[in-house]
Scaffold this active site. Structure first.
Site, mmCIF file in Angstrom:
data_model
loop_
_atom_site.group_PDB
_atom_site.id
_atom_site.type_symbol
_atom_site.label_atom_id
_atom_site.label_comp_id
_atom_site.label_asym_id
_atom_site.label_seq_id
_atom_site.Cartn_x
_atom_site.Cartn_y
_atom_site.Cartn_z
ATOM 1 N N ASP A 79 0.807 -1.224 0.000
ATOM 2 C CA ASP A 79 0.000 0.000 0.000
ATOM 3 C C ASP A 79 0.837 1.270 0.000
ATOM 4 O O ASP A 79 1.971 1.302 0.474
ATOM 5 C CB ASP A 79 -0.973 0.011 1.180
ATOM 6 C CG ASP A 79 -0.297 -0.218 2.526
ATOM 7 O OD1 ASP A 79 0.740 -0.895 2.580
ATOM 8 O OD2 ASP A 79 -0.812 0.302 3.544
ATOM 9 N N GLU A 137 -0.715 -2.148 5.191
ATOM 10 C CA GLU A 137 0.201 -2.200 6.339
ATOM 11 C C GLU A 137 0.145 -0.921 7.155
ATOM 12 O O GLU A 137 0.430 -0.933 8.352
ATOM 13 C CB GLU A 137 1.638 -2.432 5.844
ATOM 14 C CG GLU A 137 2.661 -2.617 6.963
ATOM 15 C CD GLU A 137 3.132 -1.318 7.598
ATOM 16 O OE1 GLU A 137 3.373 -1.309 8.825
ATOM 17 O OE2 GLU A 137 3.252 -0.304 6.890
#
Length: 391
Positions: A79, A137
């Site tokens: 991400d 994350e």
């Protein structure tokens, strides 16, 4: 014959860098890493790598070595951050307000090529390798999402990697024990009884109660945590009231708890709940704590850490293998500890002469792409060595 992982990875530098730059140009926020996974799947499936795809933004590549051995998980986060890129890179983000400002684009590119290398050399390897492309994350429970799929329940060891802007480029860091703190967040709401500023005796002042709570919480680390343990309890925001002559009936405080030890983490959480409730009650108010337990302590298993350092010694000269400094930053890689021992390693990429000198989560942050092959080689070496370990 021992595989020369560094040489193998170095031959892939151009295609690895091209993938990294493509991912950097097209960042995706937590939980929406769909294009990223499509790129990962396209490259791996064309090479014949087995893929498990439980969701559009989760991919697990599975490589079986020719000989029996342990199952090893390699975690790579995917991400980006919701922030504006300020660099002048030719491959800067094409998405307004989105940027890979933490290096996850580099991690994903490394993960793809680590999977490809392990797949190519599988006839010489032992064990099974699960290369995990994990979403969300950045405090968004992506590791928990992966774990809930059940696809990595059989792993007997996990390795995670992060490029790190505080260490000189090309250095390798893995130390046993806690290396990243548990990054818990909290919202504390104090409920009182509002009224006129001229009649405080008829009210329960949430501002006064909140101020007393903040002051009392300052003693948690200094008096309840052993002096040899690192910990943080920070109240970062305090919102209450509307104007000068109205006593606030509610106050909302937000903060974070950080620790390197599971026991200390529990002490912080228990103290936050107890002190908030008791101090608020002393002021005629009540306290409600909403805790977002983002992740636990990133704790490096000593045996896996020794294995990682032994692998590092085959890749770089001794002077480039350095200690890992504990950080109050967190990483949800810690969650995989619920399944098996873990080792979280860091690769230095600070190179001021290349403009790689800005901190993570800064609009000027940039990765030194020259470290990509080293990252790939280290992950492959760790995986191969851990897979060959007999229980």
């Amino acid at each position: 014959m021992t595989i020369d992982w560094m040489n193998e990875a170095q031959t892939r530098f151009d295609v690895m860098r091209a993938l990294f730059e493509d991912l950097h140009r097209h960042p995706e926020p937590s939980h929406r890493e769909v294009r990223t996974n499509a790129r990962v799947r396209d490259l791996l499936s064309r090479a014949g790598v087995q893929l498990l795809c439980p969701k559009d933004n989760i991919t697990v590549a599975v490589i079986h070595g020719a000989r029996p051995g342990r199952t090893v998980g390699l975690r790579f986060d995917t991400d980006a951050l919701e922030m504006q890129e300020l660099t002048d890179l030719p491959y800067r983000s094409e998405a307004d307000g989105l940027m890979h400002g933490c290096g996850h684009d580099a991690h994903t590119a490394v993960g793809v090529h680590a999977a490809l290398l392990l797949h190519e050399r599988r006839a010489e390897l032992s064990g099974t390798y699960k290369v995990i492309f994990q979403p969300a994350e950045e405090g968004e429970h992506g590791a928990d999402e992966v774990i809930r799929t059940g696809l990595v329940d059989d792993a007997q060891a996990f390795f995670g990697l992060h490029v790190w802007s505080l260490y000189p480029t090309g250095t390798l860091h893995a130390s046993p024990g806690g290396v990243c703190a548990s990054p818990d967040m909290f919202t504390l709401t104090i409920h009182g009884r509002g009224g006129h500023g001229a009649t405080p005796h008829l009210c329960a002042d949430a501002v006064a109660a909140g101020a007393a709570v903040v002051q009392s919480l300052q003693h948690v680390v200094s008096r309840l945590v052993p002096p040899t343990q690192g910990a943080v309890l920070t109240v970062g925001s305090f919102h209450a009231g509307t104007r000068c002559n109205i006593i606030a009936g509610e106050a909302v405080l937000e903060g974070t708890l950080r620790a390197f030890d599971d026991g200390v983490r529990r002490t912080l959480i228990d103290a936050l709940r107890r002190i908030s409730s008791d101090v608020a009650a002393a002021h005629g108010c009540t306290a409600e704590v909403a805790l977002n337990e983002v992740a636990g302590v990133v704790y490096n298993d000593p045996h896996l850490c020794a294995l990682a350092n032994a692998a590092a010694a085959r890749l770089v000269p001794p002077e480039r293998i350095l200690p890992q400094e504990p950080s109050m930053l967190g990483d949800d890689f810690a969650q995989y500890r619920a399944i098996a021992p873990c080792c979280y390693v860091q690769v230095g990429m600070r190179a001021p002469e290349k403009g790689c000198c800005h901190p993570h989560h800064n609009g000027l942050f940039r990765v030194d792409p020259d470290v990509l092959p080293l990252c790939c080689a280290w992950m492959c070496a760790c995986a191969a060595d851990a897979g060959a370990v007999s229980d």
